[in-house]
Write a protein that holds these residues in place. Structure first.
Motif, PDB file in Angstrom:
ATOM      1  N   ILE A 127     -43.030  35.550 -35.942  1.00 34.44           N
ATOM      2  CA  ILE A 127     -41.743  35.832 -36.053  1.00 34.44           C
ATOM      3  C   ILE A 127     -40.795  35.653 -35.481  1.00 34.44           C
ATOM      4  O   ILE A 127     -41.116  36.652 -34.332  1.00 34.44           O
ATOM      5  N   PHE A 128     -39.475  34.845 -35.436  1.00 33.35           N
ATOM      6  CA  PHE A 128     -38.821  35.518 -33.976  1.00 33.35           C
ATOM      7  C   PHE A 128     -37.756  35.544 -34.799  1.00 33.35           C
ATOM      8  O   PHE A 128     -37.282  35.111 -35.615  1.00 33.35           O
ATOM      9  N   ILE A 129     -36.463  36.431 -34.502  1.00 31.17           N
ATOM     10  CA  ILE A 129     -34.656  36.111 -34.872  1.00 31.17           C
ATOM     11  C   ILE A 129     -34.127  35.914 -33.459  1.00 31.17           C
ATOM     12  O   ILE A 129     -34.264  36.449 -32.208  1.00 31.17           O
ATOM     13  N   LEU A 130     -33.363  34.880 -33.355  1.00 32.80           N
ATOM     14  CA  LEU A 130     -32.366  34.392 -32.848  1.00 32.80           C
ATOM     15  C   LEU A 130     -31.385  34.843 -32.591  1.00 32.80           C
ATOM     16  O   LEU A 130     -30.520  34.715 -33.713  1.00 32.80           O
ATOM     17  N   ASP A 131     -29.894  34.868 -31.640  1.00 33.57           N
ATOM     18  CA  ASP A 131     -28.713  35.565 -32.202  1.00 33.57           C
ATOM     19  C   ASP A 131     -28.439  34.559 -30.869  1.00 33.57           C
ATOM     20  O   ASP A 131     -28.529  34.396 -29.830  1.00 33.57           O
ATOM     21  N   GLY A 132     -27.235  33.658 -31.658  1.00 33.10           N
ATOM     22  CA  GLY A 132     -25.957  32.854 -31.121  1.00 33.10           C
ATOM     23  C   GLY A 132     -25.380  31.962 -31.784  1.00 33.10           C
ATOM     24  O   GLY A 132     -25.070  32.658 -32.787  1.00 33.10           O
ATOM     25  N   GLU A 133     -25.019  30.832 -31.252  1.00 32.99           N
ATOM     26  CA  GLU A 133     -23.267  30.051 -31.646  1.00 32.99           C
ATOM     27  C   GLU A 133     -24.099  28.703 -31.591  1.00 32.99           C
ATOM     28  O   GLU A 133     -25.217  27.776 -31.383  1.00 32.99           O
ATOM     29  N   LEU A 134     -23.789  28.627 -33.194  1.00 35.75           N
ATOM     30  CA  LEU A 134     -23.745  26.716 -33.226  1.00 35.75           C
ATOM     31  C   LEU A 134     -22.268  25.802 -33.217  1.00 35.75           C
ATOM     32  O   LEU A 134     -21.829  26.617 -33.670  1.00 35.75           O
ATOM     33  N   TYR A 135     -23.025  24.906 -32.406  1.00 35.89           N
ATOM     34  CA  TYR A 135     -21.840  24.063 -31.810  1.00 35.89           C
ATOM     35  C   TYR A 135     -22.036  22.185 -32.300  1.00 35.89           C
ATOM     36  O   TYR A 135     -22.871  22.441 -32.017  1.00 35.89           O
ATOM     37  N   TYR A 136     -20.859  21.435 -32.512  1.00 33.34           N
ATOM     38  CA  TYR A 136     -20.827  20.259 -32.320  1.00 33.34           C
ATOM     39  C   TYR A 136     -20.877  19.729 -31.165  1.00 33.34           C
ATOM     40  O   TYR A 136     -19.278  19.594 -30.904  1.00 33.34           O
ATOM     41  N   ARG A 137     -21.153  18.655 -29.951  1.00 34.90           N
ATOM     42  CA  ARG A 137     -21.212  18.010 -29.095  1.00 34.90           C
ATOM     43  C   ARG A 137     -20.747  17.032 -29.486  1.00 34.90           C
ATOM     44  O   ARG A 137     -20.966  15.574 -30.208  1.00 34.90           O
ATOM     45  N   SER A 138     -19.298  16.120 -28.878  1.00 40.88           N
ATOM     46  CA  SER A 138     -19.238  14.387 -29.374  1.00 40.88           C
ATOM     47  C   SER A 138     -19.375  13.784 -28.152  1.00 40.88           C
ATOM     48  O   SER A 138     -20.019  14.283 -27.262  1.00 40.88           O
ATOM     49  N   VAL A 139     -19.149  12.501 -28.400  1.00 38.57           N
ATOM     50  CA  VAL A 139     -19.369  11.814 -27.216  1.00 38.57           C
ATOM     51  C   VAL A 139     -18.994  11.504 -25.852  1.00 38.57           C
ATOM     52  O   VAL A 139     -19.146  11.549 -24.785  1.00 38.57           O
ATOM     53  N   THR A 140     -17.735  12.736 -25.641  1.00 32.68           N
ATOM     54  CA  THR A 140     -17.390  13.150 -24.577  1.00 32.68           C
ATOM     55  C   THR A 140     -18.185  14.487 -23.783  1.00 32.68           C
ATOM     56  O   THR A 140     -17.808  14.903 -22.734  1.00 32.68           O
ATOM     57  N   GLY A 141     -19.200  15.256 -24.643  1.00 27.31           N
ATOM     58  CA  GLY A 141     -19.765  15.974 -24.492  1.00 27.31           C
ATOM     59  C   GLY A 141     -18.975  17.781 -24.373  1.00 27.31           C
ATOM     60  O   GLY A 141     -19.018  18.417 -24.343  1.00 27.31           O
ATOM     61  N   SER A 142     -17.677  17.427 -25.648  1.00 23.55           N
ATOM     62  CA  SER A 142     -16.890  18.794 -25.389  1.00 23.55           C
ATOM     63  C   SER A 142     -17.581  19.489 -26.895  1.00 23.55           C
ATOM     64  O   SER A 142     -18.809  18.960 -27.730  1.00 23.55           O
ATOM     65  N   GLU A 143     -17.364  20.425 -27.043  1.00 23.75           N
ATOM     66  CA  GLU A 143     -17.410  21.460 -27.902  1.00 23.75           C
ATOM     67  C   GLU A 143     -16.681  22.091 -28.959  1.00 23.75           C
ATOM     68  O   GLU A 143     -15.751  21.889 -28.687  1.00 23.75           O
ATOM     69  N   HIS A 144     -17.161  21.687 -30.461  1.00 23.91           N
ATOM     70  CA  HIS A 144     -16.406  22.255 -31.343  1.00 23.91           C
ATOM     71  C   HIS A 144     -17.257  22.915 -33.113  1.00 23.91           C
ATOM     72  O   HIS A 144     -18.602  22.833 -33.021  1.00 23.91           O
ATOM     73  N   GLY A 197     -13.341   5.598 -30.012  1.00 23.23           N
ATOM     74  CA  GLY A 197     -13.839   4.320 -29.864  1.00 23.23           C
ATOM     75  C   GLY A 197     -15.533   4.618 -30.417  1.00 23.23           C
ATOM     76  O   GLY A 197     -16.188   3.680 -30.727  1.00 23.23           O
ATOM     77  N   ALA A 198     -15.544   5.691 -30.573  1.00 23.45           N
ATOM     78  CA  ALA A 198     -17.214   5.747 -31.188  1.00 23.45           C
ATOM     79  C   ALA A 198     -17.620   5.834 -32.524  1.00 23.45           C
ATOM     80  O   ALA A 198     -18.095   7.615 -32.481  1.00 23.45           O
ATOM     81  N   ALA A 199     -16.371   5.881 -33.452  1.00 18.16           N
ATOM     82  CA  ALA A 199     -17.155   6.604 -34.323  1.00 18.16           C
ATOM     83  C   ALA A 199     -18.094   6.487 -35.612  1.00 18.16           C
ATOM     84  O   ALA A 199     -17.747   7.393 -36.237  1.00 18.16           O
ATOM     85  N   LYS A 200     -19.034   5.916 -35.112  1.00 19.72           N
ATOM     86  CA  LYS A 200     -20.231   5.686 -35.781  1.00 19.72           C
ATOM     87  C   LYS A 200     -20.885   6.771 -35.246  1.00 19.72           C
ATOM     88  O   LYS A 200     -21.862   7.496 -35.815  1.00 19.72           O
ATOM     89  N   ALA A 201     -20.898   7.061 -34.234  1.00 21.77           N
ATOM     90  CA  ALA A 201     -21.921   8.266 -33.056  1.00 21.77           C
ATOM     91  C   ALA A 201     -21.497   9.163 -34.265  1.00 21.77           C
ATOM     92  O   ALA A 201     -20.836  10.192 -34.315  1.00 21.77           O
ATOM     93  N   ILE A 202     -22.426  10.386 -34.675  1.00 26.89           N
ATOM     94  CA  ILE A 202     -22.453  11.002 -35.439  1.00 26.89           C
ATOM     95  C   ILE A 202     -23.177  12.456 -34.429  1.00 26.89           C
ATOM     96  O   ILE A 202     -23.681  12.230 -33.425  1.00 26.89           O
ATOM     97  N   PRO A 203     -22.036  13.280 -34.885  1.00 27.93           N
ATOM     98  CA  PRO A 203     -22.250  14.846 -33.528  1.00 27.93           C
ATOM     99  C   PRO A 203     -22.788  15.327 -33.873  1.00 27.93           C
ATOM    100  O   PRO A 203     -23.568  15.453 -35.365  1.00 27.93           O
ATOM    101  N   LYS A 204     -23.583  15.560 -32.861  1.00 26.38           N
ATOM    102  CA  LYS A 204     -25.214  16.717 -32.610  1.00 26.38           C
ATOM    103  C   LYS A 204     -24.937  18.248 -32.485  1.00 26.38           C
ATOM    104  O   LYS A 204     -24.312  18.527 -31.826  1.00 26.38           O
ATOM    105  N   PRO A 205     -26.031  18.348 -33.645  1.00 28.52           N
ATOM    106  CA  PRO A 205     -25.367  20.147 -33.737  1.00 28.52           C
ATOM    107  C   PRO A 205     -26.338  20.819 -32.192  1.00 28.52           C
ATOM    108  O   PRO A 205     -27.757  20.574 -31.811  1.00 28.52           O
ATOM    109  N   ILE A 206     -25.598  21.878 -31.595  1.00 29.34           N
ATOM    110  CA  ILE A 206     -27.187  22.202 -30.132  1.00 29.34           C
ATOM    111  C   ILE A 206     -26.222  23.811 -30.688  1.00 29.34           C
ATOM    112  O   ILE A 206     -25.357  25.010 -30.935  1.00 29.34           O
ATOM    113  N   TYR A 207     -27.692  24.656 -30.887  1.00 29.94           N
ATOM    114  CA  TYR A 207     -27.408  26.062 -30.644  1.00 29.94           C
ATOM    115  C   TYR A 207     -27.310  26.928 -29.513  1.00 29.94           C
ATOM    116  O   TYR A 207     -28.755  26.575 -28.428  1.00 29.94           O
TER     117      TYR A 207
END
Length: 307
Positions: A89-106, A120-130
């Motif tokens: 068992i472990f506990i992490l403290d951090g931040e979840l953000y979503y990355r666009s195709v340009t690499g920007s964080e949201h 022009g990448a409307a079908k691309a699914i934003p990727k969750p990053i922790y």
């Protein structure tokens, strides 16, 4: 989600019970923290705070407000369960953000999807990053009662066992040179700012404005904007609730959303008088943390009238 009591964990580290350690505005210039050997620096990520409690059977996700959240995606959940089988068992403290195709964080998938669509990448699914800040429990040990340096080291060790396409070990700047480079990188990339933590502090849940354990420095932007309209009155005695503003860019007016804080009653009366007499002629200075992906002010605040 049904919350089970995890027998290995103390009551204050149970899912839905963890108080996050929150940063307060730094009382001194960032150079003080860069030069101090007692402070370490981490980049601010543009996401939402998230605590992860990983067990071999179930993974719990808790927000800063101690509400339980759904899993970001099945892949992340599976990776965490597999790591808990291996590490315990472990506990992490951090931040979840979503990355666009340009690499920007949201903060949300919708915000990242807007960028994708605009590129022009409307079908691309934003990727969750922790992004991993630190660990609060690891190898059967309560890390909230140890030093920050030990929590960060434990978070890095856990992060090494997780997939790099969904997890980021947030780099920690420790030397004066590393901290100066962190600040330079944050500013040059147009990011919000930095977090400074006392490397020998215990974990202090909640937000204490008098605490010096976890501080934040920000980069602010000041813009001279034109008021295009005033919103309807909401509060008694207030001439208007917010000013709709736009920025002059190459002889064009670019909408920048609205600003509704920082005004004194005297300011508001004078703005209303000028705007009524000559709409579109009133210019104000606004301080903000930048603009959003939609071009609106990010945490805008009225500073003064442009004379």
């Amino acid at each position: 989600m049904r919350l089970d009591n995890i027998s290995e964990l103390p009551s204050y580290l149970q899912p839905g019970c963890i108080q996050t350690m929150q940063a307060v505005d730094a009382p001194m210039e960032r150079s003080c923290y860069i030069n101090s050997p007692e402070y370490w620096g981490q980049a601010k990520r543009d996401g939402s705070r998230l605590i992860i409690i990983a067990t071999p059977n179930v993974v719990y996700y808790q927000s800063r407000s101690r509400k339980m959240k759904p899993q970001p995606c099945e892949e992340i959940n599976q990776v965490l369960q597999e790591a808990a089988i291996k590490l315990g068992i472990f506990i992490l403290d951090g931040e979840l953000y979503y990355r666009s195709v340009t690499g920007s964080e949201h903060r949300t998938p919708a915000q990242a999807a807007t960028i994708n669509a605009n590129r022009g990448a409307a079908k691309a699914i934003p990727k969750p990053i922790y992004a991993i800040f630190k660990a609060l429990w690891f190898s059967g040990k309560d890390l909230t009662i140890t030093m920050e340096a030990e929590r960060i080291a434990a978070g890095e060790k856990i992060g090494e066992c997780l997939r790099k396409d969904f997890f980021e070990i947030l780099p920690t700047a420790k030397s004066k040179e590393e901290k100066a480079e962190l600040a330079f990188k944050q500013e040059s990339e147009g990011r919000e700012g930095e977090i400074w933590v006392l490397k020998n502090c215990v974990y202090q849940g909640g937000k204490d404005k008098h605490s010096q354990a976890m501080l934040r420095t920000k980069y602010c932007l000041e813009l001279d904007l034109i008021i295009t309209d005033l919103t309807l009155i909401k509060g008694a005695g207030r001439p208007f609730s917010a000013a709709i503003v736009a920025q002059e860019v190459e002889d064009k007016l670019i909408p920048r959303g609205s600003v509704g804080v920082g005004f004194s009653l005297k300011n508001m009366k004078e703005i209303l008088r000028r705007h009524t007499a000559k709409p579109g002629s009133v210019k104000i200075t606004v301080r903000c943390l930048g603009v959003t992906e939609n071009g609106n002010l990010w945490h805008g605040r009225f500073i003064g009238l442009c004379e």
